[in-house]
Every structure is written in C-alpha cells, then in structure tokens.
Design a protein around this motif. Structure first.
Motif, PDB file in Angstrom:
ATOM      1  N   LYS A   1      -3.277 -13.106  -1.560  1.00  0.00           N
ATOM      2  CA  LYS A   1      -3.515 -12.198  -2.687  1.00  0.00           C
ATOM      3  C   LYS A   1      -2.205 -11.556  -3.150  1.00  0.00           C
ATOM      4  O   LYS A   1      -2.015 -10.344  -3.111  1.00  0.00           O
ATOM      5  CB  LYS A   1      -4.524 -11.112  -2.311  1.00  0.00           C
ATOM      6  N   VAL A   2      -1.301 -12.373  -3.621  1.00  0.00           N
ATOM      7  CA  VAL A   2       0.023 -11.937  -4.048  1.00  0.00           C
ATOM      8  C   VAL A   2      -0.038 -11.471  -5.501  1.00  0.00           C
ATOM      9  O   VAL A   2      -0.587 -12.170  -6.359  1.00  0.00           O
ATOM     10  CB  VAL A   2       1.049 -13.067  -3.887  1.00  0.00           C
ATOM     11  N   THR A   3       0.528 -10.290  -5.771  1.00  0.00           N
ATOM     12  CA  THR A   3       0.513  -9.718  -7.115  1.00  0.00           C
ATOM     13  C   THR A   3       1.909  -9.249  -7.491  1.00  0.00           C
ATOM     14  O   THR A   3       2.441  -8.324  -6.869  1.00  0.00           O
ATOM     15  CB  THR A   3      -0.458  -8.531  -7.199  1.00  0.00           C
ATOM     16  N   PRO A   4       2.545  -9.848  -8.503  1.00  0.00           N
ATOM     17  CA  PRO A   4       3.835  -9.333  -8.995  1.00  0.00           C
ATOM     18  C   PRO A   4       3.623  -8.210  -9.999  1.00  0.00           C
ATOM     19  O   PRO A   4       2.565  -8.087 -10.616  1.00  0.00           O
ATOM     20  CB  PRO A   4       4.462 -10.563  -9.664  1.00  0.00           C
ATOM     21  N   SER A   5       4.618  -7.362 -10.165  1.00  0.00           N
ATOM     22  CA  SER A   5       4.514  -6.236 -11.091  1.00  0.00           C
ATOM     23  C   SER A   5       5.886  -5.874 -11.625  1.00  0.00           C
ATOM     24  O   SER A   5       6.916  -6.130 -10.984  1.00  0.00           O
ATOM     25  CB  SER A   5       3.889  -5.012 -10.412  1.00  0.00           C
TER      26      SER A   5
ATOM     27  N   ALA B   1       1.419  -8.146  -1.371  1.00  0.00           N
ATOM     28  CA  ALA B   1       0.441  -9.063  -0.786  1.00  0.00           C
ATOM     29  C   ALA B   1      -0.519  -8.257   0.069  1.00  0.00           C
ATOM     30  O   ALA B   1      -0.106  -7.329   0.780  1.00  0.00           O
ATOM     31  CB  ALA B   1       1.130 -10.136   0.046  1.00  0.00           C
ATOM     32  N   SER B   2      -1.793  -8.605  -0.001  1.00  0.00           N
ATOM     33  CA  SER B   2      -2.816  -7.885   0.772  1.00  0.00           C
ATOM     34  C   SER B   2      -3.810  -8.878   1.376  1.00  0.00           C
ATOM     35  O   SER B   2      -4.972  -8.941   0.955  1.00  0.00           O
ATOM     36  CB  SER B   2      -3.536  -6.866  -0.108  1.00  0.00           C
ATOM     37  N   PRO B   3      -3.383  -9.672   2.348  1.00  0.00           N
ATOM     38  CA  PRO B   3      -4.327 -10.596   2.992  1.00  0.00           C
ATOM     39  C   PRO B   3      -5.311  -9.846   3.875  1.00  0.00           C
ATOM     40  O   PRO B   3      -5.008  -8.754   4.388  1.00  0.00           O
ATOM     41  CB  PRO B   3      -3.411 -11.504   3.813  1.00  0.00           C
TER      42      PRO B   3
END
Length: 414
Positions: A163-167, A202-204
């Motif tokens: 659950k990778v999220t760039p910002s 990331a929030s695995p």
C-alpha cells in the motif's frame, strides 16, 4: 443542532461564574458546519467543513504576574488596586479537501488569535546573539497566527501488499503558522516561506490467526506499521519572523534540509465468537479484544549530521487504546520527549509523561446490569436492534412513559 439540506449546523455556548468571585468563563459562539462528501461527478468528490469558536475569561483576579496596580490616590498618597485580567482565544478553521480521480488535494486554512490584557515580563532574545536576553514588561500579550496547508496525495499502488502512496506538499519551513504577529515585533504581521516536500509512505498489514477456546472460535492479530520517508530542501527564515517568536538564529535548526523517516504502529486483536444461530444464516459475531495506535516517531538524518547529536525530530509521542470488553472504553497516554524547543540544538532528550486519560460508558442496557438482574431474579432489559431504528408511534410513547414510572421508589436512570 440542525440540518440545512445535506449540511449539519451546530451553534452553542457555555457560561459559568464562580460563587463569591467576579470571574466569568464563557465560550460563545461555538459554530461549525459539516457537509458530507459531495460528488457532482463520478470522478470528483468534495468534503468542505468550517468551524469557529471563542473562549473568554473575564474579570479574573487569579494567576496574574502583577496582581496589583500602584497609583497615587486623591490625597497624594501611594495606593494600590487589585488588577482585573481578561483573556480571549479565538480559533477558526476551513477544510476543503478535493478528490479528483485517484488524486487527493488537501487544503486547510486556520486562524488562531489570543489576547491577554494583563502585564507580563518576558526575556526578549536577540535574534543574532542568543546570549543577549533583555527582560521586558509588556502591558499586554497577544498573538495572531494564520496558516494555509496544501498537498497532493497521488494514487497508491501495490494495494494488496505494501500500500505505497506518494505525495507532494508545500510545508512551512518553521513548524508554526505561515503568518504571525505578536507583541514581540510590535504587532506587525510577518510571514515565513514554504518549501516543497516529497514523500513516500507504506502501510502493509501483517496478521496471524490463532485457535480459540471456550466461546471463541478463533483469534486474529494484525499489525500495521506506517513507514514514511520525506525530503525537503534547505530554506531560510527572516529575522522578523524569528523575532516574533522570540527565537535566536544561533542554534536554530528549522531551516535545515529535511531527510526524514518516520514510523507509526497500530495493532488489533480480535476474537470471533461461536454463533448461537442453529440455522447457520447469521454471521459470527466479532469483538475487539484490544486495539492500540501509536503516534509516528520521526528521525532526521540531516539534523543528526549537522548537530552531531540525536536526529529525532518528534517532540512528543502518544498512544491510545480501546476494547469491546468494557462498554465504550477508551484510554490514552502522552509523553513529551524533549526538554526545550526541538528546533534548537540545546534541546535535551528527557521524556516526561504529560497525561493519562481513560473512560467508559455504562447504562441500563449494559451487560453488567443484565447479569445483576439475573442474579436477583429481576426482569432483564431487552433491546431489539430491528425495532429501535423505527420511528415511535403514539402507543410506543405511551408504553415508554408507563415503563419509566417509578416502582417502589426506583426509577430508571443512566
């Protein structure tokens, strides 16, 4: 509290006065508007919200640094009168997050204004020389802070695993607001600068299943670490902005480049209970044994390189926990990690517990009262979730009044 279309409005206030004293505490007006997510198109979502509040303490004669005002009376003799202090805190916020497809654009505007009309003695720091401190008495103290925060969260990937999220965002160089004015700079409104911040998080979720016992068929334990990395280039802060905050440039770390990694953690322990429905159509009930959330702890490699000391960039850490075993239970604990300003190289790592809170809710429908009722042979209050949500008829209202009539001096209460 009322609703206008899809919007929920709330307006209220409180006022209290202490017996035998002139001090008054009031909070008015407290106003807020909450709007559910509006979706004029399938690819567009908007969730605005607004709040405003004012808190005041009037006619206070306690806690003043200078409790008396010295005068010359009508007879030409020195005299004194008790000083009365008024203080006010006003806060307002406007949030307008917009979701366009897989992109989330977050915008927030905040205003905080404080004023205390009692004299105060402050050691004013020299901006360029931290060894110079001039004790100064101000007739009153005040501060106005106006801030604007904006950032874009890009579509996440690897949803089933990391659950990778760039910002990308634009953040204030100093941790305070963008615009600021205080009595220290003569009430002049000054501003700092913003700098771009690129981040990746990331929030695995890691989980395991364990066999149960008794009425529990299975336990599920999940751990979700929240790992993020961010980078921001070095920037500068003006002398006027530092003066408004009573800070010196010597030892100031806020303008350093940020090369930061942070770690947060949450874990949940759940239990699946055996179903009493013999038909097999009902879903097994799940209860939360223990849920804990820990605030992120950040480490800045650039700070450690420049100061040759600790690179921790978080000035406090907190955790909260809840469980379904106790009705409505919640609890939390908060620690301050540093003594002194974390933006200064003189801050010392010295954890200090700031507070602990806990609470729970019980009423006539709680299980503990049902157990006591069974022990003494009383009627156990029943609650039907299917009929509770249905509007009351006149017969239902009459039945409720009859049921609430005191019997033998006992009345139902929460």
């Amino acid at each position: 509290d009322t609703k206008i279309g899809p919007a929920s409005l709330s307006l209220g206030g409180t006022r209290s006065q202490h017996p035998g004293r002139t001090e008054v505490e009031q909070s008015f007006p407290n106003f807020s508007i909450a709007v559910p997510t509006l979706s004029p198109a399938s690819w567009l979502e908007w969730s605005p919200g607004f709040s405003f509040s004012t808190d005041q303490i009037l006619n206070s004669d306690a806690g003043a640094e200078f409790p008396y005002r010295y005068i010359t009376n009508s007879k030409g003799l020195p005299d004194s009168v008790r000083r009365i202090r008024d203080s006010r805190t006003t806060g307002s916020s406007f949030n307008t997050p917009v979701r366009i497809g897989g992109f989330s654009w977050n915008n927030s505007f905040t205003l905080n204004d404080q004023e205390n009309n009692a004299p105060a003695s402050i050691k004013v720091n020299d901006v360029n020389d931290s060894s110079k401190k001039v004790p100064t008495i101000f007739a009153k103290t005040f501060s106005t802070a106006i801030d604007w925060q904006t950032g874009i969260s890009l579509p996440s990937f690897l949803q089933s695993s990391l659950k990778v999220t760039p910002s990308v965002s634009f953040a204030n160089v100093d941790g305070s607001s963008y615009w600021l004015r205080t009595q220290l700079n003569g009430g002049k409104l000054v501003h700092q600068v913003k700098r771009p911040v690129a981040g990746l998080s990331a929030s695995p979720t890691l989980f395991a299943l364990f066999p149960g016992f008794g009425s529990v068929t299975r336990f599920r334990h999940s751990i979700t670490p929240i790992i993020s990395y961010s980078y921001a280039p070095a920037a500068d802060i003006s002398d006027e902005f530092l003066r408004a905050q009573n800070k010196s440039r010597q030892g100031y770390l806020g303008a350093l480049a940020q090369n930061r990694v942070s770690l947060g953690l949450s874990h949940v322990l759940e239990a699946k209970l055996k179903s009493t429905d013999t038909s097999g159509t009902a879903e097994p009930r799940k209860i939360k044994i223990l849920s804990m959330n820990f605030s992120p702890l950040a480490y800045d490699f650039e700070r450690a390189r420049q100061t040759h000391r600790s690179g921790f960039a978080t000035d406090f850490i907190s955790s909260d926990f809840s469980t379904d075993l106790i009705p409505g239970f919640h609890g939390g604990i908060r620690y301050s990690l540093y003594q002194g300003d974390i933006l200064s190289d003189s801050a010392r790592f010295k954890p200090f517990r700031e507070g602990i809170d806990a609470g729970f809710t019980i009423n006539s429908q709680s299980g503990i009262f049902g157990a006591i009722s069974r022990v003494f042979g009383w009627a156990v209050p029943q609650q039907n979730p299917q009929t509770d949500s249905v509007g009351q008829s006149s017969d239902d209202a009459l039945a409720n009044r009859v049921a609430s009539t005191p019997v033998a001096g006992i009345t139902a209460r929460n």
